[in-house]
Design an enzyme around this catalytic site. Structure first.
Site, mmCIF file in Angstrom:
data_model
loop_
_atom_site.group_PDB
_atom_site.id
_atom_site.type_symbol
_atom_site.label_atom_id
_atom_site.label_comp_id
_atom_site.label_asym_id
_atom_site.label_seq_id
_atom_site.Cartn_x
_atom_site.Cartn_y
_atom_site.Cartn_z
ATOM 1 N N ARG A 24 0.799 -1.169 0.101
ATOM 2 C CA ARG A 24 -0.015 0.052 -0.041
ATOM 3 C C ARG A 24 0.834 1.151 0.052
ATOM 4 O O ARG A 24 0.504 2.221 -0.702
ATOM 5 C CB ARG A 24 -0.854 -0.117 1.282
ATOM 6 N N CYS A 49 -5.863 -16.937 18.012
ATOM 7 C CA CYS A 49 -6.478 -16.846 19.338
ATOM 8 C C CYS A 49 -7.931 -17.345 19.119
ATOM 9 O O CYS A 49 -8.488 -17.819 20.138
ATOM 10 C CB CYS A 49 -6.660 -15.157 19.295
ATOM 11 N N ASN A 307 0.142 -7.624 14.961
ATOM 12 C CA ASN A 307 -0.348 -6.838 13.914
ATOM 13 C C ASN A 307 0.260 -5.408 13.754
ATOM 14 O O ASN A 307 0.365 -5.002 12.756
ATOM 15 C CB ASN A 307 -1.962 -6.994 14.076
ATOM 16 N N ARG A 448 -9.931 4.890 43.872
ATOM 17 C CA ARG A 448 -10.286 6.076 44.732
ATOM 18 C C ARG A 448 -9.838 5.326 46.174
ATOM 19 O O ARG A 448 -9.004 6.120 46.921
ATOM 20 C CB ARG A 448 -11.521 6.612 44.902
HETATM 21 C C1 LIG Z 1 -4.393 -20.951 21.180
HETATM 22 C C2 LIG Z 1 -3.951 -19.482 21.084
HETATM 23 C C3 LIG Z 1 -4.632 -18.420 21.626
HETATM 24 C C4 LIG Z 1 -4.319 -17.316 21.453
HETATM 25 N N1 LIG Z 1 -4.990 -16.196 21.961
HETATM 26 C C5 LIG Z 1 -4.667 -14.974 21.936
HETATM 27 C C6 LIG Z 1 -5.473 -13.788 22.494
HETATM 28 O O1 LIG Z 1 -6.598 -14.081 22.778
HETATM 29 N N2 LIG Z 1 -5.011 -12.531 22.250
HETATM 30 C C7 LIG Z 1 -3.949 -12.222 21.640
HETATM 31 O O2 LIG Z 1 -3.304 -11.095 21.424
HETATM 32 N N3 LIG Z 1 -3.084 -13.215 21.194
HETATM 33 C C8 LIG Z 1 -3.417 -14.608 21.470
HETATM 34 N N4 LIG Z 1 -2.485 -15.528 20.922
HETATM 35 C C9 LIG Z 1 -1.299 -15.076 20.105
HETATM 36 C C10 LIG Z 1 -1.140 -14.928 18.844
HETATM 37 O O3 LIG Z 1 -2.108 -16.018 18.210
HETATM 38 C C11 LIG Z 1 0.215 -14.460 18.419
HETATM 39 O O4 LIG Z 1 0.724 -13.585 19.102
HETATM 40 C C12 LIG Z 1 0.388 -14.370 16.898
HETATM 41 O O5 LIG Z 1 -0.449 -15.269 16.185
HETATM 42 C C13 LIG Z 1 1.604 -13.970 16.312
HETATM 43 O O6 LIG Z 1 1.629 -13.860 15.061
HETATM 44 P P1 LIG Z 1 3.193 -13.936 14.448
HETATM 45 O O7 LIG Z 1 2.669 -13.728 12.995
HETATM 46 O O8 LIG Z 1 3.979 -13.196 14.907
HETATM 47 O O9 LIG Z 1 3.416 -15.481 14.283
HETATM 48 P P2 LIG Z 1 2.694 -16.976 14.054
HETATM 49 O O10 LIG Z 1 1.284 -16.636 13.975
HETATM 50 O O11 LIG Z 1 3.510 -17.890 14.880
HETATM 51 O O12 LIG Z 1 3.075 -17.185 12.542
HETATM 52 C C14 LIG Z 1 4.528 -17.274 12.210
HETATM 53 C C15 LIG Z 1 4.205 -18.106 10.823
HETATM 54 O O13 LIG Z 1 5.725 -18.268 10.606
HETATM 55 C C16 LIG Z 1 6.046 -19.473 9.945
HETATM 56 N N5 LIG Z 1 7.288 -19.982 10.021
HETATM 57 C C17 LIG Z 1 7.855 -20.095 11.312
HETATM 58 N N6 LIG Z 1 9.130 -20.502 11.084
HETATM 59 C C18 LIG Z 1 9.319 -20.591 9.744
HETATM 60 C C19 LIG Z 1 10.587 -20.600 8.813
HETATM 61 N N7 LIG Z 1 11.548 -20.845 9.580
HETATM 62 N N8 LIG Z 1 10.422 -20.604 7.488
HETATM 63 C C20 LIG Z 1 9.086 -20.268 6.836
HETATM 64 N N9 LIG Z 1 7.867 -20.045 7.930
HETATM 65 C C21 LIG Z 1 8.190 -20.068 8.984
HETATM 66 C C22 LIG Z 1 4.856 -20.572 10.509
HETATM 67 O O14 LIG Z 1 4.476 -21.482 10.007
HETATM 68 C C23 LIG Z 1 3.668 -19.485 11.074
HETATM 69 O O15 LIG Z 1 2.588 -19.443 9.750
HETATM 70 C C24 LIG Z 1 -2.850 -16.728 20.873
HETATM 71 C C25 LIG Z 1 -2.134 -18.024 20.417
HETATM 72 C C26 LIG Z 1 -2.464 -19.291 20.490
HETATM 73 C C27 LIG Z 1 -1.925 -20.273 19.938
#
Ligand SMILES: Cc1cc2nc3c(=O)[nH]c(=O)nc-3n(C[C@H](O)[C@H](O)[C@H](O)COP(=O)(O)OP(=O)(O)OC[C@H]3O[C@@H](n4cnc5c(N)ncnc54)[C@H](O)[C@@H]3O)c2cc1C
Length: 461
Positions: A24, A49, A307, A448
């Site tokens: 964007r 989540c 995010n 308070r």
């Molecule tokens: C059950 C559960 C409940 C949750 N509830 C909440 C909530 O209520 N509120 C909240 O704020 N957060 C919550 N979280 C946390 C939230 O989901 C994570 O903080 C968020 O998904 C992080 O996003 P990310 O993109 O950093 O990592 P991820 O979502 O872990 O994505 C990372 C990606 O990188 C890929 N990857 C990893 N290593 C490699 C590699 N070497 N090469 C290529 N690809 C790779 C993986 O396949 C994955 O798709 C929860 C998490 C879980 C598991």
């Protein structure tokens, strides 16, 4: 594709926020970027989540958790390659080694690989192989597997190992599916909370039928023909058809082990623009973030930060200038099973770690109701408010209570964010009507009372 080559590793919240934002911003600025995203798995932009709610059956299936499909990302101009695990990054040459595929060259790289679930050696078989019935709850494959096991599991026993948010949410999911649930935790349930708040959560779990084992260390599994049958805790064996391992996560940065970019816990430390080193950016669960107001580095892997920091990275990489302003550690969850319903939330420094709290911290627990007492069924609420007795600055708030209790944390977080005092929280203009609040809002009563305690102490009381 032509243009400056950007490689994003990881196609979930952080990585895809970064990828779309850079496109964007580049478009707005008349720049050309060639964006390639690699992900080891088969899913993109999903809400981890939401996993416990698919497992419980409240949400129909994992497709409902996918915010944008692979096709939608590709249609937006992203070269998205799934099933592509990066095993090594040569930062000098700008080359990523990809398991089973050609290397990918880049001019700049975004590390958004998230975190891996902690799976201790005892959770696997003798040769490190998975044990049937023992899994984390981390990704959509886990969600699908648990949903199907629990859907057919009414009357069976699950042992949830770990008393954090995910442990509590998975215990709820299992109860809602009619399983018997035991939860084992090394210390307390939700141990980052104050013991009084944590005790209320434990009591709610127990009332819902969860067999809670506090201060209990898991020593191993009982396994019969490759299938789990129990969990060893001290001299006891807890029978189990299923074992959820919810012991937290570690930054997934092994492919950077040869660099000096990682902290001892494996995390990266992006600056407020999201940069780790020249040409290297990072966001999400693979990173530490800075806590307000002091700026100490903390590992708080949450979707909200992933995010936001992803967007900051995307904007800056394409020539913009956004700053990630840090975190307060604000978090919320719910436990709802049968007659039990509680919301649990926190913001500010952890009261668990005395090192985080100035010697001048004063805390008080207040009980009340979330709506006016004369309304039928007024839910109860317990709040812990902490403030600095010298500066009167608000330090932390924790909440546990019925319907409507949890999101009150956001008013407290807003005061903390602005560096406000306990008096600001006590006297700011919040809303009131009998069915949704109390005339003196309970959060403000709690603030308070802390203000009055500080006054009382100052007066030598
Ligand atoms: C059950 C559960 C409940 C949750 N509830 C909440 C909530 O209520 N509120 C909240 O704020 N957060 C919550 N979280 C946390 C939230 O989901 C994570 O903080 C968020 O998904 C992080 O996003 P990310 O993109 O950093 O990592 P991820 O979502 O872990 O994505 C990372 C990606 O990188 C890929 N990857 C990893 N290593 C490699 C590699 N070497 N090469 C290529 N690809 C790779 C993986 O396949 C994955 O798709 C929860 C998490 C879980 C598991």
């Amino acid at each position: 594709m032509t243009g400056h080559r950007v490689l994003v590793i990881g196609a979930d919240g952080a990585g895809m926020s970064a990828a779309h934002q850079m496109l964007r911003t580049a478009r707005d600025r008349g720049r050309e970027l060639a964006v390639t995203v690699l992900d080891a798995g088969q899913h993109t932009s999903y809400s981890a989540c939401g996993i416990p709610y698919v497992v419980s059956g409240e949400v129909a299936g994992i497709d409902d958790l996918v915010a944008r499909t692979a096709q939608e990302h590709r249609a937006a101009g992203i070269d998205l390659r799934l099933g592509s695990r990066v095993t090594h990054l040569d930062l000098e040459a700008g080359v990523a080694t990809v398991e089973g595929a050609d290397p990918v060259e880049f001019d700049e790289v975004v590390v958004a690989t998230g975190a891996s679930p902690v799976m201790p050696a005892w959770s696997r078989g003798p040769a490190g192989e998975p044990v049937a019935g023992v899994m984390p709850a981390k990704d959509l494959d886990d969600a699908e597997a648990w949903a199907s096991r629990f859907a057919d599991g009414a009357g069976e026993r699950v042992v949830v190992i770990g008393g954090g948010y995910i442990g509590v949410e998975m215990a709820e999911a299992a109860l809602r599916r009619g399983l018997e649930v035991a939860l084992v935790t090394r210390s307390r349930v939700l141990s980052t909370f104050h013991p009084e708040i944590s005790a209320r959560v434990t009591a709610s779990l127990v009332r819902a039928g969860v067999e809670v084992h506090l201060d209990s260390e898991v020593e191993g599994l009982e396994v019969h023909e490759g299938v789990v049958t129990g969990v060893r805790v001290g001299s006891d064996v807890l029978a189990a058809h299923h074992v959820v391992v919810a012991l937290g996560v570690r930054p997934a940065t092994d492919f950077l082990a040869h660099t000096d970019l990682r902290q001892p816990n494996g995390a990266l430390r992006p600056d407020e623009r999201g940069q780790v080193a020249p040409g290297v950016w990072a966001a999400g669960d693979c990173c530490e973030v800075q806590a307000r107001p002091v700026g100490e580095w903390v590992y708080v892997p949450l979707g909200t930060h992933a995010n936001k920091l992803g967007r900051v990275v995307g904007e800056n990489l394409a020539g913009g200038d956004l700053r990630f302003p840090g975190v307060l550690g604000t978090a919320i969850t719910r436990f709802a099973a049968g007659e039990e319903y509680i919301e649990i939330a926190r913001t500010g420094v952890s009261t668990r770690n005395p090192g985080n709290i100035a010697d001048t911290c004063v805390s008080l627990v207040t009980e009340g109701t979330t709506i006016t007492g004369y309304m039928p069924g007024a839910p109860t609420i317990t709040l812990l408010v902490s403030a600095d007795r010298i500066t009167r600055r608000l330090l932390a708030v924790e909440i546990v209570g019925g319907q409507g209790a949890g999101k009150r944390i956001d008013a407290a977080a807003a005061v903390l964010w602005a560096g406000g005092t306990v008096d600001d929280l006590a006297w700011m203009d919040l809303s009131y009507a009998p069915p949704v609040a109390t005339a003196w809002e309970v959060l403000q009563i709690a603030a308070r009372r802390v203000a009055e305690l500080i006054d009382h102490e100052a007066a030598g009381g």
